[in-house]
Structures are given as structure tokens and as C-alpha cells.
Design an enzyme around this catalytic site. Sequence first.
Site, PDB file in Angstrom:
ATOM      1  N   ASP A   1      -0.767  -6.218   0.109  1.00 46.73           N
ATOM      2  CA  ASP A   1      -1.218  -5.552   1.333  1.00 46.73           C
ATOM      3  C   ASP A   1      -2.730  -5.438   1.364  1.00 46.73           C
ATOM      4  OD1 ASP A   1       0.860  -4.935   3.091  1.00 46.73           O
ATOM      5  OD2 ASP A   1       1.464  -3.171   1.958  1.00 46.73           O
TER       6      ASP A   1
ATOM      7  N   ASP B   1       0.832  -1.199   0.000  1.00 44.61           N
ATOM      8  CA  ASP B   1       0.000   0.000   0.000  1.00 44.61           C
ATOM      9  C   ASP B   1       0.868   1.251   0.000  1.00 44.61           C
ATOM     10  OD1 ASP B   1       0.890  -0.138   2.610  1.00 44.61           O
ATOM     11  OD2 ASP B   1      -1.098  -0.197   3.528  1.00 44.61           O
ATOM     12  N   SER B   2       2.196   1.044   0.003  1.00 41.81           N
ATOM     13  CA  SER B   2       3.133   2.147  -0.223  1.00 41.81           C
ATOM     14  C   SER B   2       2.949   2.729  -1.627  1.00 41.81           C
ATOM     15  CB  SER B   2       4.581   1.673  -0.041  1.00 41.81           C
ATOM     16  OG  SER B   2       4.815   0.464  -0.746  1.00 41.81           O
TER      17      SER B   2
ATOM     18  N   GLU C   1       9.091  -4.065  11.012  1.00 41.96           N
ATOM     19  CA  GLU C   1       9.559  -2.793  10.479  1.00 41.96           C
ATOM     20  C   GLU C   1      10.071  -1.872  11.575  1.00 41.96           C
ATOM     21  OE1 GLU C   1       8.101   0.962   7.679  1.00 41.96           O
ATOM     22  OE2 GLU C   1       6.849  -0.842   7.844  1.00 41.96           O
TER      23      GLU C   1
END
Length: 272
Positions: free
Chosen positions: A91, A52-53, A190
Site C-alpha cells: 500500500d 496500511d491496515s 471494497e
Amino acid sequence: MSTYSEDKRAVTTHRLWEMKQRGEKITMLTAYDYSMAKIIDEAGIDCILVGDSASNTMVGNKTTLPMTLDQMIYHARSVVNGVQRALVVVDMPFGTCSGNPIKSLEAAVRIMKETGADALKIEGGKEIQEDVKKIIDAGIPVMSHLGLMPQSINKYGTYTVRAKDEKEAQKLIDDCLLMEKIGCFAIVLEKIPASLATDVSKKVSVPIIGIGAGGGVDGQVLVIHDMMGINKDFSPKFLRRYADLHTIMTEATQNYIKDVKDSNFPNESESY
């Protein structure tokens, strides 16, 4: 040029587990379109994340939150069309997995049916365990995402390193163990302390993929626009740039402009 992809079999969730058992590092990059996916798949990447980046890299939004389910399906279908070997993980966008297992499953099924992807990635731990379990029980592989979770950025208020204090670190460990228990095939960690990520990797049997989590985990993931140097505005400590495509593409564009303005393109051999 030799690569680490001499095994041409399609990568599966089970093969990732096998890679962890024999100590072979797992490679993962994002992709959002057919052309980029085809290039990195042919180069030998193990996993491709349709992140979704895309909200940041493809649209220019400040966060990942605006991405819709339809947009993720569009990007994922494009990526799947370009892939022969890599495991494609998509995602689940913000709001599609947030405490309603039936609705979460409906969104997950849509992604899988309409894209042909191999698995989903879902941000969150104990709070969404019923959603994740429902999806896995339906036969859909899930990669968990813990640590810094970009979909929760408004709650954090900062992109700083997570799980530095003992309480948050213990919750992260507990969430990782829980996600393994309910059946997640891998976990992304992350932006957490490297020592914590290494410890988690030893505690769980499923692969741990790090981004800003040090080298003691089972694999690494980066956003392709960052590592290829297309995006020059984002320079976190964990990022290594392997190319400078921003400069290459800028110079190529400028050369094209000059040739057209000077009537040097097209020339006689480039005309019918």
C-alpha cells in the site's frame, strides 16, 4: 493436506491476468512481518498485501491514516524476506499519492527500491490518474483500490457500503475502466454491492479482487488478523473466520504463566 498451489512458479502480474482468463480464483491475504508472510506463502497464497491496515492491526490506531512511508517500507521489507512464491503488493500510505505526480513517483520508487516488493496498491480513481499513470510509466505495477477507501474515511464519515446509489456506482465503473486504460494490472473493490462488483468484473479484462464485494469477482482479500481470529473486535458481514487464534494464544499464555508460577517450567529435561 493438498493446496491449490501445485504450480510453484513465482506469481506475477501476468499470471494473475492468466488466472482471470481461465476462471481460476485469486487468493490474497495481508501480512506485515516475516514470520506470518513465510507461513501463508508456503501455504500457497497467490498474493500478499502489505496493507496500511498495519496501522490498525500492528499499532492499534483507529484508522489507516497515521501510517508513514518509512513504516510501510519497514513492514514490506520484512514481508518480502519471507516470501518465495506470492506476489507482494504494498500500500502507498495516505498522503503519498494525492495530486503531485512527481512526489508520488518518488515515494513509489522508494518503496520498490527499499523493499524488493513486486507492486503497489493505490486508493483513488480519476482524481489521481496522473499520479498513477506517472508511476506505471516508470515501470512500477499498480493495483488500484476503489469502492470504500479507508484512507478517505474522514470524508465519508462512515464505513457503510459504498456505490449503492446510481451516481456513485457509475463513477466507480468509470474509474475502474479508467484505471484499466492507464495500465493498472488489477483492481481491489471494497465493500460495494455484489451485483455491481460482478458487473465490473465482466466489463474489465484485469482481475478484480473483492473484499466485501461478493463472490462474482476474480479473487478475494482479507486482513489476516481478522480471518485468523486474532482480532475479535471487528466482525463485518463479509468476514469469515478460519481460526480462533485469540483463544489459542490466550490459553497458551495462561498455561505458561501457570507453569512458571508453579515451578513446572522449566523442568529437568528443559534445563542444561
